[in-house]
Design an enzyme around this catalytic site. Structure first.
Site, PDB file in Angstrom:
ATOM      1  N   ARG A   1       0.869  -1.168   0.000  1.00 42.86           N
ATOM      2  CA  ARG A   1       0.000   0.000   0.000  1.00 42.86           C
ATOM      3  C   ARG A   1       0.912   1.226   0.000  1.00 42.86           C
ATOM      4  O   ARG A   1       1.683   1.436   0.933  1.00 42.86           O
ATOM      5  CB  ARG A   1      -0.905  -0.020   1.235  1.00 42.86           C
ATOM      6  CG  ARG A   1      -1.853   1.191   1.369  1.00 42.86           C
ATOM      7  CD  ARG A   1      -1.241   2.264   2.237  1.00 42.86           C
ATOM      8  NE  ARG A   1      -2.185   3.310   2.604  1.00 42.86           N
ATOM      9  CZ  ARG A   1      -1.835   4.433   3.198  1.00 42.86           C
ATOM     10  NH1 ARG A   1      -0.570   4.668   3.498  1.00 42.86           N
ATOM     11  NH2 ARG A   1      -2.743   5.343   3.502  1.00 42.86           N
ATOM     12  N   LEU A   2       0.864   2.018  -1.066  1.00 43.55           N
ATOM     13  CA  LEU A   2       1.737   3.179  -1.189  1.00 43.55           C
ATOM     14  C   LEU A   2       1.070   4.399  -0.580  1.00 43.55           C
ATOM     15  O   LEU A   2      -0.053   4.767  -0.948  1.00 43.55           O
ATOM     16  CB  LEU A   2       2.081   3.460  -2.656  1.00 43.55           C
ATOM     17  CG  LEU A   2       3.307   2.718  -3.202  1.00 43.55           C
ATOM     18  CD1 LEU A   2       3.068   1.213  -3.261  1.00 43.55           C
ATOM     19  CD2 LEU A   2       3.707   3.261  -4.568  1.00 43.55           C
ATOM     20  N   ASP A   3       1.770   5.035   0.328  1.00 46.41           N
ATOM     21  CA  ASP A   3       1.250   6.191   1.048  1.00 46.41           C
ATOM     22  C   ASP A   3       1.182   7.418   0.136  1.00 46.41           C
ATOM     23  O   ASP A   3       2.139   7.733  -0.585  1.00 46.41           O
ATOM     24  CB  ASP A   3       2.161   6.483   2.249  1.00 46.41           C
ATOM     25  CG  ASP A   3       1.707   7.670   3.059  1.00 46.41           C
ATOM     26  OD1 ASP A   3       0.609   7.589   3.641  1.00 46.41           O
ATOM     27  OD2 ASP A   3       2.436   8.681   3.103  1.00 46.41           O
TER      28      ASP A   3
ATOM     29  N   GLU B   1      -2.784   4.988  -1.870  1.00 48.20           N
ATOM     30  CA  GLU B   1      -3.564   6.013  -1.192  1.00 48.20           C
ATOM     31  C   GLU B   1      -3.469   7.270  -2.053  1.00 48.20           C
ATOM     32  O   GLU B   1      -2.369   7.752  -2.324  1.00 48.20           O
ATOM     33  CB  GLU B   1      -3.031   6.309   0.210  1.00 48.20           C
ATOM     34  CG  GLU B   1      -3.843   7.398   0.905  1.00 48.20           C
ATOM     35  CD  GLU B   1      -3.139   8.033   2.096  1.00 48.20           C
ATOM     36  OE1 GLU B   1      -3.837   8.665   2.912  1.00 48.20           O
ATOM     37  OE2 GLU B   1      -1.909   7.916   2.211  1.00 48.20           O
TER      38      GLU B   1
ATOM     39  N   ASP C   1     -11.379   8.061   0.126  1.00 47.56           N
ATOM     40  CA  ASP C   1     -11.789   8.675   1.391  1.00 47.56           C
ATOM     41  C   ASP C   1     -13.224   9.177   1.372  1.00 47.56           C
ATOM     42  O   ASP C   1     -13.800   9.442   2.434  1.00 47.56           O
ATOM     43  CB  ASP C   1     -10.860   9.850   1.734  1.00 47.56           C
ATOM     44  CG  ASP C   1      -9.522   9.404   2.277  1.00 47.56           C
ATOM     45  OD1 ASP C   1      -9.415   8.244   2.718  1.00 47.56           O
ATOM     46  OD2 ASP C   1      -8.567  10.212   2.266  1.00 47.56           O
TER      47      ASP C   1
ATOM     48  N   HIS D   1     -15.619   7.279   3.612  1.00 45.96           N
ATOM     49  CA  HIS D   1     -15.416   7.571   5.033  1.00 45.96           C
ATOM     50  C   HIS D   1     -16.019   8.912   5.407  1.00 45.96           C
ATOM     51  O   HIS D   1     -16.751   9.034   6.402  1.00 45.96           O
ATOM     52  CB  HIS D   1     -13.927   7.573   5.389  1.00 45.96           C
ATOM     53  CG  HIS D   1     -13.659   8.097   6.774  1.00 45.96           C
ATOM     54  ND1 HIS D   1     -13.473   9.439   7.028  1.00 45.96           N
ATOM     55  CD2 HIS D   1     -13.610   7.480   7.980  1.00 45.96           C
ATOM     56  CE1 HIS D   1     -13.302   9.626   8.321  1.00 45.96           C
ATOM     57  NE2 HIS D   1     -13.382   8.442   8.930  1.00 45.96           N
TER      58      HIS D   1
ATOM     59  N   ASP E   1      -5.250   7.198   9.869  1.00 44.77           N
ATOM     60  CA  ASP E   1      -5.339   8.643   9.670  1.00 44.77           C
ATOM     61  C   ASP E   1      -6.600   9.211  10.303  1.00 44.77           C
ATOM     62  O   ASP E   1      -6.543  10.215  11.029  1.00 44.77           O
ATOM     63  CB  ASP E   1      -5.346   8.974   8.171  1.00 44.77           C
ATOM     64  CG  ASP E   1      -3.948   9.105   7.592  1.00 44.77           C
ATOM     65  OD1 ASP E   1      -3.027   9.480   8.342  1.00 44.77           O
ATOM     66  OD2 ASP E   1      -3.774   8.824   6.402  1.00 44.77           O
TER      67      ASP E   1
ATOM     68  N   GLY F   1      -6.196   8.577  14.156  1.00 50.50           N
ATOM     69  CA  GLY F   1      -4.993   9.169  14.738  1.00 50.50           C
ATOM     70  C   GLY F   1      -4.809  10.638  14.472  1.00 50.50           C
ATOM     71  O   GLY F   1      -4.100  11.326  15.212  1.00 50.50           O
TER      72      GLY F   1
END
Length: 578
Positions: free
Chosen positions: A243-245, A282, A307, A310, A376, A379
């Site tokens: 999973r690439l940030d 991501e 996103d 969410h 994310d 946190g």
């Protein structure tokens, strides 16, 4: 004998330092320096000295047993005895992903201590374990997004063998392993790459500092560095996918984008190894090209995080509308996320003050990973509070049902399945106090956009912040937590056993809803997921005669095609045909 090599195209001299011995290295025409030392081998500690300067770790160090500023150590990857030799991961189309942070997942905070919780994950029904970054970062604790030795598993977690044992155990428990990697920036503490070569460029900028050089002078070897890193995790550690940030902060103006190159090389490794790999991005761009084939001018990734689901769900569950949540808050947004993936697929964004995104057309919903909670979204709150604490368990059950019955790939965050009472906070362990103070100040400024006060933000450097984030594994046995755990298990089992819930075809989605934020019914073939977000009961006319399969509360009344649904509850129904 071991051969040492390092890329340092601008250096006048490079020595490899083993113990008290300095051995000059020879340079080839591409800027690679090399030397052989007869007595060196697996377990040997070494450093590199550039132009006679202080010895520093190897940019490609396979192990940093004493942290980011100490010596590197040689690792023989062929020495590990793998037991799950015939393992093949399940496809992403059938995945339920579980994101975890090694340091807080168990009291021990290591790869080895995580082994004891694998049966819990298997019984829960997840298929993929996604591990937050483990590349060597400063100190003993942290999220891992400030890693500096990208080839070395973090020493405090258990190093190379510890990670291999965890991956092997996951495979033996039927769990695939995804690893979070960060290729958009490196942390500043312990980052010695600029001593060796042009790893960074001032042509682009990221929110975290210098941008990685992927398209400026010297970028060919820099791209090789990051591609080799990705291939190493898949080959030497048998990771099943990456999973690439934040790929929106990977800047590359080259004709062949770095991410396109990476996806091609991973595909080539897959063919050579005979194992299935996947790449997940991501991305904040709402751009479907990320998951389109390279032949169609896409990047060739298997999936990307979205996103919008969410944000649309979170605003309805909590009522929050500050910061980027200002773009969401109505039932129509949630319906768009369920039926079209991107709420913002070319629509004007109030938060961004411009149009954002591009519509998803002709793609399977299995190309998109969504969540109700992740590292994310939990946190990056001032107090790290979870959805159960914010909205209550009844509303969490609604969110879980939509997440696990949606056509997209669901992701759970550690402890979500039993409504963990512990927060997930941002924590660091920087030895540079100036850096630590800057990080704390930056966090407080970031939270101001959401209306959180500076005094509400725990100090990331305080070890108590880290300790408060550890899961309490006695909680799944407590009645309230056990109830929500059983709800998640039932939802995952229903998803697994119901063909209509396994489809990624967006054309089959039908949605009815009422505004403002009262109820919504998601139809997936002969299955209906009816959700009441309000504090009042509602009577809903269904599209078909149905019977209840699963309900979050008692006293559900279904008469032919009329559903009387209780406040803050969800019912999953199946069509009854004559």
């Amino acid at each position: 004998m071991s051969g040492f090599c390092v890329w340092a195209p601008r250096a006048k001299s490079v020595d490899v330092v083993v113990g008290n011995r300095r051995v000059p290295m020879a340079c080839d025409c591409r800027g690679w320096w090399s030397a052989d030392i007869a007595e060196a081998g697996p377990g040997t500690d070494y450093l590199f000295s550039v132009n006679g300067g202080n010895p520093v770790p190897d940019p490609r160090s396979p192990w940093q047993p004493h942290g980011v500023h100490a010596a590197s150590r040689i690792v023989d990857h062929s020495a590990f005895e793998w037991t799950a030799r015939s393992w093949q991961p399940p496809p992403l189309s059938s995945a339920v992903i579980y994101e975890l942070h090694i340091g807080t997942f168990t009291p021990g905070g290591t790869f080895e201590s995580a082994l004891g919780r694998l049966p819990h994950l298997k019984e829960l029904g997840v298929t993929h374990v996604e591990i937050m970054p483990v590349a060597e970062f400063p100190g003993e604790r942290g999220w891992g997004y400030d890693g500096v030795d990208l080839f070395a598993p973090h020493h405090a977690y258990g190093g190379p063998d510890g990670l291999k044992k965890l991956v092997d155990a996951c495979h033996n428990n039927g769990l695939a392993v995804l690893l979070d990697v960060v290729y958009n920036h490196l942390g500043p503490d312990g980052n010695y790459l600029s001593l060796f070569g042009p790893y960074f460029t001032d042509q682009h900028h990221t929110p975290w500092g210098e941008a990685v050089n992927l398209d400026d002078a010297g970028s060919t070897e820099v791209r090789r560095f990051f591609c080799d890193n990705a291939l190493m995790w898949l080959r030497d550690y048998r990771i099943d996918g990456l999973r690439l940030d934040a790929i929106h902060s990977i800047f590359d103006s080259s004709a062949v984008h770095f991410l396109e190159q990476l996806s091609r090389e991973v595909e080539e490794l897959q063919a050579a190894a005979g194992r299935h790999f996947c790449l997940i991005a991501e991305s904040d761009l709402n751009d479907p090209r990320v998951v389109m084939p390279r032949e169609a001018n896409g990047l060739g990734f298997d999936a990307q995080w979205s996103d919008d689901f969410h944000h649309a769900l979170h605003t309805l569950l909590t009522g929050e509308t500050a910061g980027y949540y200002a773009d969401f808050g109505c039932m129509e947004d949630l319906a768009a996320a369920l039926g079209h993936i991107f709420v913002y697929g070319g629509r004007e964004s109030v938060h961004r003050r411009r149009k954002h995104g591009k519509p998803v057309c002709g793609l399977s919903a299995h190309r998109f990973v969504v969540c109700m909670q992740n590292h994310d979204q939990v946190g990056n709150r001032a107090k790290g509070d979870r959805i159960g604490a914010l909205a209550g368990l009844a509303r969490q059950k609604i969110g879980a049902a939509l997440l696990l019955c949606a056509p997209t790939v669901p992701l759970l965050f550690q402890g979500e399945e039993f409504a963990a009472s512990t927060p997930f906070l941002y924590f660091t362990d920087h030895s540079d106090l100036g850096l630590a103070a800057a990080v704390s100040k930056g966090r407080r400024n970031e939270f101001a956009a959401f209306g959180w006060k500076p005094e509400d933000v725990p100090d990331p450097q305080d070890i108590a912040t880290f300790q408060a984030s550890r899961l309490r594994w006695r909680e799944p046995e407590e009645p309230e937590h056990r109830e929500i755990l059983e709800w998640y298990r039932s939802l995952i089992a229903l998803r697994r056993s119901t063909p209509a819930l396994n489809s990624g075809n967006l054309e089959d989605i039908r949605i009815d809803f009422s505004e403002p934020g009262q109820w919504l019914v998601l139809y997936r073939g002969q299955i209906a997921i009816a959700c009441n977000f309000s504090k009042s009961p509602h009577r809903i006319e269904l599209r078909f005669t149905a019977r209840a399969l699963l309900t979050s509360g008692p006293d559900i009344n279904v008469t032919t095609s009329t559903l009387e649904i209780n406040p803050e509850s969800v019912v999953i129904l199946q069509e009854v045909r004559p």
